[in-house]
Design a protein around this motif. Sequence first.
Motif, PDB file in Angstrom:
ATOM      1  N   PHE A 415      39.515  41.007  41.406  1.00  0.00           N
ATOM      2  CA  PHE A 415      40.412  39.853  41.375  1.00  0.00           C
ATOM      3  C   PHE A 415      40.620  39.352  42.801  1.00  0.00           C
ATOM      4  O   PHE A 415      40.953  40.130  43.697  1.00  0.00           O
ATOM      5  CB  PHE A 415      41.762  40.246  40.779  1.00  0.00           C
ATOM      6  N   ARG A 421      45.394  30.470  42.978  1.00  0.00           N
ATOM      7  CA  ARG A 421      44.249  30.394  42.058  1.00  0.00           C
ATOM      8  C   ARG A 421      43.543  31.743  42.064  1.00  0.00           C
ATOM      9  O   ARG A 421      43.450  32.407  43.091  1.00  0.00           O
ATOM     10  CB  ARG A 421      43.264  29.290  42.456  1.00  0.00           C
ATOM     11  N   VAL A 422      43.066  32.142  40.903  1.00  0.00           N
ATOM     12  CA  VAL A 422      42.458  33.455  40.787  1.00  0.00           C
ATOM     13  C   VAL A 422      40.968  33.324  40.481  1.00  0.00           C
ATOM     14  O   VAL A 422      40.552  32.452  39.707  1.00  0.00           O
ATOM     15  CB  VAL A 422      43.159  34.296  39.693  1.00  0.00           C
ATOM     16  N   THR A 423      40.196  34.164  41.134  1.00  0.00           N
ATOM     17  CA  THR A 423      38.771  34.297  40.833  1.00  0.00           C
ATOM     18  C   THR A 423      38.556  35.720  40.340  1.00  0.00           C
ATOM     19  O   THR A 423      38.965  36.679  40.992  1.00  0.00           O
ATOM     20  CB  THR A 423      37.914  34.045  42.084  1.00  0.00           C
ATOM     21  N   TRP A 548      46.956  37.966  35.485  1.00  0.00           N
ATOM     22  CA  TRP A 548      46.006  37.048  36.113  1.00  0.00           C
ATOM     23  C   TRP A 548      44.857  36.682  35.171  1.00  0.00           C
ATOM     24  O   TRP A 548      44.271  35.609  35.300  1.00  0.00           O
ATOM     25  CB  TRP A 548      45.489  37.641  37.427  1.00  0.00           C
ATOM     26  N   CYS A 549      44.545  37.558  34.228  1.00  0.00           N
ATOM     27  CA  CYS A 549      43.557  37.177  33.206  1.00  0.00           C
ATOM     28  C   CYS A 549      44.080  35.996  32.384  1.00  0.00           C
ATOM     29  O   CYS A 549      43.340  35.041  32.103  1.00  0.00           O
ATOM     30  CB  CYS A 549      43.262  38.356  32.284  1.00  0.00           C
ATOM     31  N   ARG A 551      46.391  33.890  33.369  1.00  0.00           N
ATOM     32  CA  ARG A 551      46.433  32.740  34.270  1.00  0.00           C
ATOM     33  C   ARG A 551      45.050  32.107  34.400  1.00  0.00           C
ATOM     34  O   ARG A 551      44.926  30.872  34.475  1.00  0.00           O
ATOM     35  CB  ARG A 551      46.931  33.189  35.658  1.00  0.00           C
ATOM     36  N   TRP A 552      44.020  32.946  34.424  1.00  0.00           N
ATOM     37  CA  TRP A 552      42.656  32.414  34.550  1.00  0.00           C
ATOM     38  C   TRP A 552      42.290  31.587  33.328  1.00  0.00           C
ATOM     39  O   TRP A 552      41.673  30.520  33.451  1.00  0.00           O
ATOM     40  CB  TRP A 552      41.677  33.573  34.737  1.00  0.00           C
ATOM     41  N   GLN A 555      44.067  28.390  33.796  1.00  0.00           N
ATOM     42  CA  GLN A 555      43.500  27.698  34.956  1.00  0.00           C
ATOM     43  C   GLN A 555      42.169  27.032  34.604  1.00  0.00           C
ATOM     44  O   GLN A 555      41.907  25.893  34.995  1.00  0.00           O
ATOM     45  CB  GLN A 555      43.323  28.717  36.073  1.00  0.00           C
ATOM     46  N   GLU A 556      41.347  27.752  33.869  1.00  0.00           N
ATOM     47  CA  GLU A 556      40.030  27.223  33.498  1.00  0.00           C
ATOM     48  C   GLU A 556      40.057  26.424  32.193  1.00  0.00           C
ATOM     49  O   GLU A 556      39.009  25.976  31.728  1.00  0.00           O
ATOM     50  CB  GLU A 556      39.029  28.378  33.373  1.00  0.00           C
ATOM     51  N   LEU A 576      36.250  38.916  31.194  1.00  0.00           N
ATOM     52  CA  LEU A 576      37.594  39.377  31.565  1.00  0.00           C
ATOM     53  C   LEU A 576      37.833  40.809  31.089  1.00  0.00           C
ATOM     54  O   LEU A 576      37.344  41.194  30.026  1.00  0.00           O
ATOM     55  CB  LEU A 576      38.671  38.490  30.928  1.00  0.00           C
TER      56      LEU A 576
END
Length: 618
Positions: A415, A421-423, A548-549, A551-552, A555-556, A576
């Motif tokens: 992560f 923003r999370v990658t 954060w998963c 959030r991803w 986000q996407e 994920l």
Amino acid sequence: MNVFYEEEGTFKVATVLADNTTSLQVEAPHGKRAKIKAASVLLRFEAPSPSEFMDLAQKMAEDLDPNFLWECCEREAEFASDALAADYFGHTAKSEEAAAVLIRLHSAPIYFYKKGRGRYKAAPSKALEAALAGQEKKRLQVEQQARYVQLLSAFTLPEEFRPLLRNLLYRPDKNTVEWKALDTVCAATKLSVPALLEKCGAIPSTHDYHVNRFLLEHFPEGIGFGVPDAGGELRDPSDLPLAEVVAFSIDDATTTEIDDAFSVTPLTLGSFRIGIHIAGPTLGIPPGSLLDMEAAQRLSTVYLPGSKITMLPEAVIHHYTLGEERLCPALSMYIDVADDFTVMGTNSRIERVRIAANLRHDALEEHFNEYTLAAGSLDHPFGKALLALWKFACKMEAVRGKSNDGNNEKIDYSFHVEDDRVTISERRRGSPIDKVVSELMIYVNTEWGKQLADGGIAGIYRSQGGGKVRMSTSPAPHQGLGVSQYAWISSPMRRYVDFINQRQLVALLRKETPPYTRDSDSLQISMRDFEAAYEIYGDFQRRMERYWCLRWLLQENISITGAQVLKENLVKLDRLPLVARITSLPEMPPETTIEVEISQIDLLELTFHARFLRKLDA
């Protein structure tokens, strides 16, 4: 004849049907008949009718001021209600007047203490003052609670809530007006307290909501350290020899606590000397020092995506981390290996090691991977050393009997959080980089653990049997790793267990009395506390990774994604480390690929809804 009487603390009226001296047969205005004791009767009257009598008495009682009655009554001694009624009305009270005074006295317990049937005593002035103040406070609280409920129902946060938010969210006092108002509105709206407060704008960051809950519970004094000048506390030995090796570390790009580094020195006839160099914070932090107590309290570094809470202060980490172009105190194990990478002998020492480079996964993987290894040549300044370490790692993995354990089919996730923003990136476990680092760490932890045991020096070991991992002060096999004993020693800046074991190892190498014995309370307490803390910190890390998963996904803007069936109705989403239960999932074998719809993501509760759409072709 009619009577006014008291029964179970309530005043009643009735018509007398029969008088048996000690008891009466009576009939209530609504027609119910009953038997009452004669001693319960307070007043007897002929007229008016019982129902009219009660109406008159109630209305008159409402007009009576309890404060004025208190001023009029006898202060020091008990008094009879009919005597007070005569004083108040200025004549022998009529039945309804006497009943009115009784009703008023009975309804004002803060003014008048009941002492018997029809008898009372005035409350002392100080007690009355306090009771009236409490009554007024309660009235104001009721008004305040009603105002809070009105604002919260409109999803507006009362200003008085702002300094109380932390407690309301995490440690509520359920006797407060604020909590009662929250509870009332939550019940009406069917929202949880965090969800309601979020709607009121009280939780600007769902991320901080989860982090602050953890910090309040496990770092109530904050995450700062109590050592004002941590760097000035360090006392490294000044006579450490300088290692004649070229050492380098291999770590993730975000790693600052660089605990381990490696070196490869060619010997005669194709043999090598492999060096495993571990940072030595225990060389400068004595037992019982302020820094030691800080580390013993934290027990481990806490990791979460985008952040961490370190076990040691930043100045200490900077001092001991095996940083590039630095001369660092370290504990080194040197392994002499033959040209077929069979171990011929080991030697451990305390020394200073110069770190030539800090290699990072993202840059190194381009040069050090399955394809470059297959070609037999690594185009990298440390290519020959890396190739030797790779061959040694493969040999050690085979010695442990773990060459085909299937780990290289598993995926690890990284992560990276930047600017909110999370990658999330995938890395196949068992890559050449992973294998080199993990095998060398397993080797050094196994061998140093053996040396502690052989030297009769206490250590903290990890063992596994029957699928269960446990910690103890006695060496035992670790079936999962395929080794006879295993002690965490390779991460002394990140885990207090490693810190303790390194202390014991330093004593062994210096031939000194070790700080801990197997039965010492401090060793047992540290081991027990570490296990508890490590589990708590791990749960928190997994919880924040789940956050954060989700959030991803938001986000996407992903609402439809692939997934793989794990078992029954449990599936894992693609890309994920996130699993979900799908109650509508048809019966399918594990590893079946499907498509699911994602909805109802809740970042406070960390929940989401997944719905099966269709099965995908393999």
